[in-house]
Design an enzyme around this catalytic site. Sequence first.
Site, PDB file in Angstrom:
ATOM      1  N   ARG A 134       0.835  -1.220   0.000  1.00  0.00           N
ATOM      2  CA  ARG A 134       0.000   0.000   0.000  1.00  0.00           C
ATOM      3  C   ARG A 134       0.853   1.246   0.000  1.00  0.00           C
ATOM      4  O   ARG A 134       0.510   2.268  -0.586  1.00  0.00           O
ATOM      5  CB  ARG A 134      -0.934  -0.003   1.201  1.00  0.00           C
ATOM      6  CG  ARG A 134      -2.208  -0.761   0.998  1.00  0.00           C
ATOM      7  CD  ARG A 134      -2.009  -2.233   0.703  1.00  0.00           C
ATOM      8  NE  ARG A 134      -3.261  -2.955   0.750  1.00  0.00           N
ATOM      9  CZ  ARG A 134      -3.734  -3.536   1.856  1.00  0.00           C
ATOM     10  NH1 ARG A 134      -3.045  -3.529   2.979  1.00  0.00           N
ATOM     11  NH2 ARG A 134      -4.889  -4.160   1.827  1.00  0.00           N
ATOM     12  N   ASP A 163      -0.173  -6.933  -3.125  1.00  0.00           N
ATOM     13  CA  ASP A 163      -1.564  -6.601  -2.813  1.00  0.00           C
ATOM     14  C   ASP A 163      -2.062  -5.761  -3.973  1.00  0.00           C
ATOM     15  O   ASP A 163      -1.274  -5.350  -4.836  1.00  0.00           O
ATOM     16  CB  ASP A 163      -1.671  -5.832  -1.481  1.00  0.00           C
ATOM     17  CG  ASP A 163      -2.988  -6.113  -0.760  1.00  0.00           C
ATOM     18  OD1 ASP A 163      -4.052  -5.872  -1.360  1.00  0.00           O
ATOM     19  OD2 ASP A 163      -2.952  -6.573   0.396  1.00  0.00           O
ATOM     20  N   HIS A 240      -7.125  -9.887  -2.516  1.00  0.00           N
ATOM     21  CA  HIS A 240      -6.114  -8.809  -2.506  1.00  0.00           C
ATOM     22  C   HIS A 240      -5.156  -8.939  -3.700  1.00  0.00           C
ATOM     23  O   HIS A 240      -3.962  -8.690  -3.560  1.00  0.00           O
ATOM     24  CB  HIS A 240      -5.306  -8.843  -1.202  1.00  0.00           C
ATOM     25  CG  HIS A 240      -6.081  -8.385   0.004  1.00  0.00           C
ATOM     26  ND1 HIS A 240      -6.204  -7.060   0.349  1.00  0.00           N
ATOM     27  CD2 HIS A 240      -6.776  -9.076   0.938  1.00  0.00           C
ATOM     28  CE1 HIS A 240      -6.941  -6.961   1.453  1.00  0.00           C
ATOM     29  NE2 HIS A 240      -7.303  -8.163   1.829  1.00  0.00           N
ATOM     30  N   ASP A 299      -6.609 -14.066   3.131  1.00  0.00           N
ATOM     31  CA  ASP A 299      -7.646 -13.288   3.808  1.00  0.00           C
ATOM     32  C   ASP A 299      -8.553 -12.569   2.806  1.00  0.00           C
ATOM     33  O   ASP A 299      -8.141 -12.225   1.706  1.00  0.00           O
ATOM     34  CB  ASP A 299      -7.012 -12.251   4.747  1.00  0.00           C
ATOM     35  CG  ASP A 299      -6.100 -11.287   3.998  1.00  0.00           C
ATOM     36  OD1 ASP A 299      -5.367 -11.748   3.095  1.00  0.00           O
ATOM     37  OD2 ASP A 299      -6.140 -10.075   4.274  1.00  0.00           O
ATOM     38  N   GLU A 300      -9.769 -12.361   3.249  1.00  0.00           N
ATOM     39  CA  GLU A 300     -10.708 -11.419   2.636  1.00  0.00           C
ATOM     40  C   GLU A 300     -10.926 -11.604   1.134  1.00  0.00           C
ATOM     41  O   GLU A 300     -11.103 -10.618   0.414  1.00  0.00           O
ATOM     42  CB  GLU A 300     -10.238  -9.979   2.914  1.00  0.00           C
ATOM     43  CG  GLU A 300     -10.216  -9.644   4.393  1.00  0.00           C
ATOM     44  CD  GLU A 300      -9.807  -8.214   4.689  1.00  0.00           C
ATOM     45  OE1 GLU A 300     -10.544  -7.550   5.438  1.00  0.00           O
ATOM     46  OE2 GLU A 300      -8.760  -7.754   4.193  1.00  0.00           O
ATOM     47  N   TRP A 366      -5.815 -13.375  12.748  1.00  0.00           N
ATOM     48  CA  TRP A 366      -5.920 -11.908  12.722  1.00  0.00           C
ATOM     49  C   TRP A 366      -7.322 -11.416  13.075  1.00  0.00           C
ATOM     50  O   TRP A 366      -7.476 -10.340  13.638  1.00  0.00           O
ATOM     51  CB  TRP A 366      -5.492 -11.350  11.363  1.00  0.00           C
ATOM     52  CG  TRP A 366      -6.487 -11.494  10.251  1.00  0.00           C
ATOM     53  CD1 TRP A 366      -6.665 -12.586   9.453  1.00  0.00           C
ATOM     54  CD2 TRP A 366      -7.448 -10.521   9.811  1.00  0.00           C
ATOM     55  NE1 TRP A 366      -7.667 -12.356   8.544  1.00  0.00           N
ATOM     56  CE2 TRP A 366      -8.166 -11.092   8.740  1.00  0.00           C
ATOM     57  CE3 TRP A 366      -7.773  -9.228  10.218  1.00  0.00           C
ATOM     58  CZ2 TRP A 366      -9.195 -10.415   8.079  1.00  0.00           C
ATOM     59  CZ3 TRP A 366      -8.785  -8.547   9.551  1.00  0.00           C
ATOM     60  CH2 TRP A 366      -9.489  -9.138   8.496  1.00  0.00           C
ATOM     61  N   TYR A 391      -2.763  -4.724  16.217  1.00  0.00           N
ATOM     62  CA  TYR A 391      -2.804  -4.110  14.894  1.00  0.00           C
ATOM     63  C   TYR A 391      -2.258  -2.684  15.011  1.00  0.00           C
ATOM     64  O   TYR A 391      -2.878  -1.804  15.592  1.00  0.00           O
ATOM     65  CB  TYR A 391      -4.224  -4.174  14.326  1.00  0.00           C
ATOM     66  CG  TYR A 391      -4.359  -5.320  13.331  1.00  0.00           C
ATOM     67  CD1 TYR A 391      -3.764  -6.552  13.604  1.00  0.00           C
ATOM     68  CD2 TYR A 391      -5.028  -5.159  12.120  1.00  0.00           C
ATOM     69  CE1 TYR A 391      -3.843  -7.596  12.690  1.00  0.00           C
ATOM     70  CE2 TYR A 391      -5.120  -6.205  11.207  1.00  0.00           C
ATOM     71  CZ  TYR A 391      -4.520  -7.415  11.498  1.00  0.00           C
ATOM     72  OH  TYR A 391      -4.583  -8.446  10.598  1.00  0.00           O
ATOM     73  N   TRP A 440      -0.316  -2.473   8.773  1.00  0.00           N
ATOM     74  CA  TRP A 440      -0.926  -2.260   7.445  1.00  0.00           C
ATOM     75  C   TRP A 440      -0.790  -0.785   7.099  1.00  0.00           C
ATOM     76  O   TRP A 440      -0.862   0.075   7.980  1.00  0.00           O
ATOM     77  CB  TRP A 440      -2.403  -2.683   7.471  1.00  0.00           C
ATOM     78  CG  TRP A 440      -2.552  -4.135   7.767  1.00  0.00           C
ATOM     79  CD1 TRP A 440      -2.981  -4.700   8.932  1.00  0.00           C
ATOM     80  CD2 TRP A 440      -2.232  -5.223   6.890  1.00  0.00           C
ATOM     81  NE1 TRP A 440      -2.955  -6.074   8.831  1.00  0.00           N
ATOM     82  CE2 TRP A 440      -2.507  -6.414   7.594  1.00  0.00           C
ATOM     83  CE3 TRP A 440      -1.750  -5.311   5.579  1.00  0.00           C
ATOM     84  CZ2 TRP A 440      -2.307  -7.677   7.034  1.00  0.00           C
ATOM     85  CZ3 TRP A 440      -1.554  -6.565   5.022  1.00  0.00           C
ATOM     86  CH2 TRP A 440      -1.833  -7.731   5.747  1.00  0.00           C
ATOM     87  N   GLU A 442      -2.406   1.293   4.501  1.00  0.00           N
ATOM     88  CA  GLU A 442      -3.334   2.084   3.676  1.00  0.00           C
ATOM     89  C   GLU A 442      -3.324   3.545   4.118  1.00  0.00           C
ATOM     90  O   GLU A 442      -3.475   4.454   3.297  1.00  0.00           O
ATOM     91  CB  GLU A 442      -4.774   1.569   3.806  1.00  0.00           C
ATOM     92  CG  GLU A 442      -5.045   0.238   3.165  1.00  0.00           C
ATOM     93  CD  GLU A 442      -4.941  -0.894   4.171  1.00  0.00           C
ATOM     94  OE1 GLU A 442      -4.113  -0.793   5.110  1.00  0.00           O
ATOM     95  OE2 GLU A 442      -5.679  -1.889   4.007  1.00  0.00           O
TER      96      GLU A 442
HETATM   97  C1  ACM Z   1      -5.778  -8.743   7.440  1.00  0.00           C
HETATM   98  O1  ACM Z   1      -5.666  -7.857   8.283  1.00  0.00           O
HETATM   99  N1  ACM Z   1      -6.642  -8.602   6.432  1.00  0.00           N
HETATM  100  C2  ACM Z   1      -4.984  -9.959   7.487  1.00  0.00           C
END
Ligand code: ACM
Length: 519
Positions: A134, A163, A240, A299-300, A366, A391, A440, A442
Amino acid sequence: MPRKLLTALAALLIVNISLSAVSDPSRIIPAPVGYSVSGAIYTLRPDGSDIRVVFGDKEFEASVSDLEKFAREEAYEVIIGKKGVTIKALTEKGAFRGRQTVEMLRLIDDDVKHCRIFDYPRFRHRGIMIDESRSFKGKDFILKQIDALALLRMNVMHLHLTDAAGWRLQIDAYPALTGHVAWRKGETYHEWEGMGYPFSNAEDPEAYGGFYTKDDIREIVAYAAERYIDIIPEIEMPGHSMEVNRAYPEISCVGKDGKPRPFSWDLCVGNDGTLKFLETVLEEVIELFPYEYIHIGGDEAVKKDWGECVNCRRRMEEEGMKDVHELQGYLVRHIEKFLRERGRTVIGWDEIVDTGLPEQATVMSWRGTPGGIKAASMGHDVIMSPNTYVYLDYYQDLIRKEPKAVGHMQSLRHVYGYDPLEGIDSEYHHHILGLQGNLWCELIPYPAHAEYMLYPRAFAIAEIGWTPQENREFFGFRERCLQLIQVFRSLGYSTFDLFNESLKAQTGRLSFNDPAFRL
Ligand code: ACM
Ligand code: ZN
C-alpha cells in the site's frame, strides 16, 4: 491545577526520565528472565571490545538443559564486572541476543551497574509485519527496522509484498508485475482508490511506487540473518490480488460477457494459468527466501466473480464443489502441497481455517483470536496477531490527537495487556509459536509515520514475546518505554510521543469500542 505547578511537575518528570546516570538490567526491554545487581559501576566500551563470549560453559549448559530447543538456542548469560563483559551461550544466536542486551544497556547509559543476567525467550516467533504494497518504504527503511527488531531481541520480519495497490518483488518470469503494476497514479492508497485504481509504469516520472529487486532481497535477507532474524515473504492469494489481474488479464476471471475481468479483486481459481502463475512465482520466491515459512495470504477473498466465471464454474463442477468458498480451500491446499514438496511450510491468515485446512499449514490469527484457537485445537501451529490487540495501524491515542488511523484504539497499555496463550487450553499451548504485530499501510504513506505507529508498541510486542508472563507488569514497562523512546529518538527513529499520551490511553480504561476516544 495552577500553571506553575504543572510546569514544575512536567520538569520533574523530564528530569526523572533523562536522569539515567547509570544503566542496569531493570531498565531494558524486553525484561529479562532473571538478574542480580551490585552497586559498583563499569563503563561499557562503545565498540564492544570489552565483551568476551564463552561457549560450552558447563554450568550455563546445565542451567538451560530443561528449556525447549528454540529457547536453549537463544538463551544467554551476561556478566558485567570490573574486568568487562562475559557472555555465555550455547549458540552464536544466543551470544548475539546477549550482545543486544549489552548494547541496550549501553545505549541507556554506558555506565552500568555490575550485574548478572540470565535470559531466554518465552515464544519462538516474535515478529512484526510491514505492508510494503500500500505504501512502498523501501530497503533502507526495512534495514533500519531490522536493527530495531534486533535490539528488541525479536526474530521475525514478515513482508507483505503483494496486494492490489502494488506488486513489490522482482519476478523474472512475469516482468509486468514490476514494469507495470508496481507503479500507480496517486501517491497515497486512498488517492489511488479515489482515482479508480490507475496503474502506470516504471518509466513514468509521475508514478508512485517501486519494488525490491532480487539483489535487494538478498541483501535484506543476509542483513537480517546476521542479526538472527528470519524474513517471511507474503505472496497474497486468492484475494487482494487485483494487481495480478491488471498485469495479466488473460488469467483473470471471465465475466458474463465472456470478457476478462482485470479489476477483479480475486485470482481466478478455475484457470490453470493462475496455478501455473503462482507456482512459477513461488519457485522464484523459494530461491530468494531461505526461511522455512512462506505466507500465502488467504484473507478477505470477495469470491463474487467466481460464481459467474465459466472457468471457476467448470472447476467447481469437476471437483464436485457445492459453493464458491470451496474454491479457496482448493487453491490453498494445492499451493500448500506444492510448497511442502519443496520443503517449505505455508502460513495463511485465519480464513484458511474455514475452507479445509491443508495438511501442514500454520495459521496466523488476525480476526481476533478464535481462528487461532480453533486451528491450535485441530493440531496446527499458530501465530497470534489478533486485530483486537496488536494491529499497529489502529489508533494509539485519542482520535483528535492522532494522524488518521484505523477504527479502534490500541494504546500501549492495551497492546501490553495481551497474552498469546489467553483462551488456549494448556494441551495446545505448544502449538502457539508466538505473536506478531501487523503494520498495514493504507493510511501510512511515509516511513516516519510508519515508525511513529511502530514504536513504542513494538516494544510491548517484544516483551510479550520474550518475557515470562509472571514477570510482566505494565507500569514498570511504561517507565522503561519512556527511556527507550529517548534512545530510539537518538538513533533517528520517529516515535509516538508517549510523554504526551492522553490519560485515557494511559489508564487503558477505554473498552475496545468506547466512543469516548472519539471525543
Ligand atoms: C488482514 O488484516 N486482512 C490480514
Ligand atoms: Zn474464475
